[in-house]
Design an enzyme around this catalytic site. Structure first.
Site, PDB file in Angstrom:
ATOM      1  N   ASP A  88     -22.623  21.279 -55.407  1.00  0.00           N
ATOM      2  CA  ASP A  88     -23.363  21.195 -56.662  1.00  0.00           C
ATOM      3  C   ASP A  88     -25.116  21.109 -56.591  1.00  0.00           C
ATOM      4  O   ASP A  88     -25.511  20.495 -55.753  1.00  0.00           O
ATOM      5  CB  ASP A  88     -23.355  21.142 -57.756  1.00  0.00           C
ATOM      6  CG  ASP A  88     -21.815  21.177 -58.524  1.00  0.00           C
ATOM      7  OD1 ASP A  88     -21.791  22.645 -58.120  1.00  0.00           O
ATOM      8  OD2 ASP A  88     -20.754  20.533 -58.735  1.00  0.00           O
ATOM      9  N   TYR A 110     -13.372  14.533 -50.704  1.00  0.00           N
ATOM     10  CA  TYR A 110     -14.403  14.016 -51.143  1.00  0.00           C
ATOM     11  C   TYR A 110     -14.578  12.841 -51.519  1.00  0.00           C
ATOM     12  O   TYR A 110     -13.302  11.952 -51.753  1.00  0.00           O
ATOM     13  CB  TYR A 110     -15.096  15.091 -52.831  1.00  0.00           C
ATOM     14  CG  TYR A 110     -15.177  16.142 -52.381  1.00  0.00           C
ATOM     15  CD1 TYR A 110     -16.729  16.479 -52.355  1.00  0.00           C
ATOM     16  CD2 TYR A 110     -14.168  16.909 -52.322  1.00  0.00           C
ATOM     17  CE1 TYR A 110     -17.518  17.586 -52.607  1.00  0.00           C
ATOM     18  CE2 TYR A 110     -15.908  18.614 -52.311  1.00  0.00           C
ATOM     19  CZ  TYR A 110     -16.595  18.709 -52.293  1.00  0.00           C
ATOM     20  OH  TYR A 110     -17.106  20.001 -52.451  1.00  0.00           O
TER      21      TYR A 110
END
Length: 269
Positions: free
Chosen positions: A51, A108
């Site tokens: 993003d 992540y």
């Protein structure tokens, strides 16, 4: 011939990895830089998407060329790229391995600081919260590998062919002072905003505004949150991408935001 490029980037100045009509993405910068060097239009394929504002301490993309280049591409490309994008390795590959579809696991990290610090503002997310119930957050996080349908914890689930994600590991860590947190998760795939939504919900568990049972009802798809509020983007890092034929360690200098000149020592919650 196909090459894999091992890179990292600081995402604050970009609208994510992918090309956008409404802003600059990392992909566009790399394609334009490679096009200048190779003197031809270039199209690359990344290992996934990030993003706007999200970072990657490890990322791969592949590039096809008719003939191998006869110069130091690593040096030339790093010379023309901006400081917030770095190429670590360029790997010639046999056959046609795919940077996106062949990836078997993506890890992540999400970093939080609970005190205002101008030196962390672009690399960690500020949440001015006190007395988080870390044990409740740990218990909620332990539920993640037990469920696989994350339709209730993503934006626009209808846009995905499948909402099934296999989370293999998830945990929280904290520094010695307890004012910085680190969330780690590993899975085969993720849905839109899924990790940031998970972090936002887990923080609600820690603050007492969401019960463990309510959180589990989202995972079991019995209920869905009335409002999805993704956590801030700047704390999120794609930190590891694994392939059956390629498993490179991330570059340590990009693996975590620094505190002054010393990285914090992280301890599991």
């Amino acid at each position: 011939m196909r090459y894999f490029f091992h890179i990292g980037y600081q995402g604050a100045n970009y609208k994510g990895w992918q090309r956008h009509p409404y802003g600059i993405g990392v992909q566009q910068v790399l394609e334009e830089s490679l096009g200048k060097i190779l003197k031809a239009p270039v199209a690359i394929v990344g290992c996934g998407r990030t993003d706007a504002g999200v970072h990657a301490s490890q990322f791969f993309f592949h590039l096809d060329v008719a003939e191998p280049w006869a110069f130091d591409m690593l040096f030339r490309l790093n010379k023309v790229l901006p400081p917030d994008i770095a190429v670590f390795d360029i790997l010639p590959m046999e056959g046609l391995p795919h940077a996106r579809f062949d990836a078997t696991q993506r890890n992540y990290d999400y970093f939080i600081h609970t005190y205002k610090d101008p030196f962390l503002s672009h690399t960690s997310s500020l949440y001015l919260v006190n007395n988080l119930n870390l044990e409740a957050m740990k218990a909620a996080t332990a539920l993640l590998p037990r469920y696989s349908d994350y339709r209730s914890l993503c934006l626009a689930p209808a846009e995905h062919e499948s909402t099934i994600c296999h989370v293999t590991a998830a945990r929280w860590l904290t520094d010695s002072r307890g004012d910085r947190l680190r969330f780690q998760i590993a899975a085969n795939r993720y849905l839109s905003r899924m990790i940031r939504i998970l972090v936002g919900q887990l923080l609600k568990v820690g603050s007492g505004t969401l019960s463990l049972g309510e959180f589990e009802s989202y995972l079991s798809t019995e209920n869905a949150p009335k409002h999805l509020s993704p956590a801030h983007p700047q704390g999120l890092y794609l930190s590891k991408v694994s392939y059956p034929y390629l498993d490179l360690p991330p570059r340590s200098a990009f693996s975590a935001p620094r505190e002054s000149h010393t990285a914090p020592e992280w301890q599991p919650v």
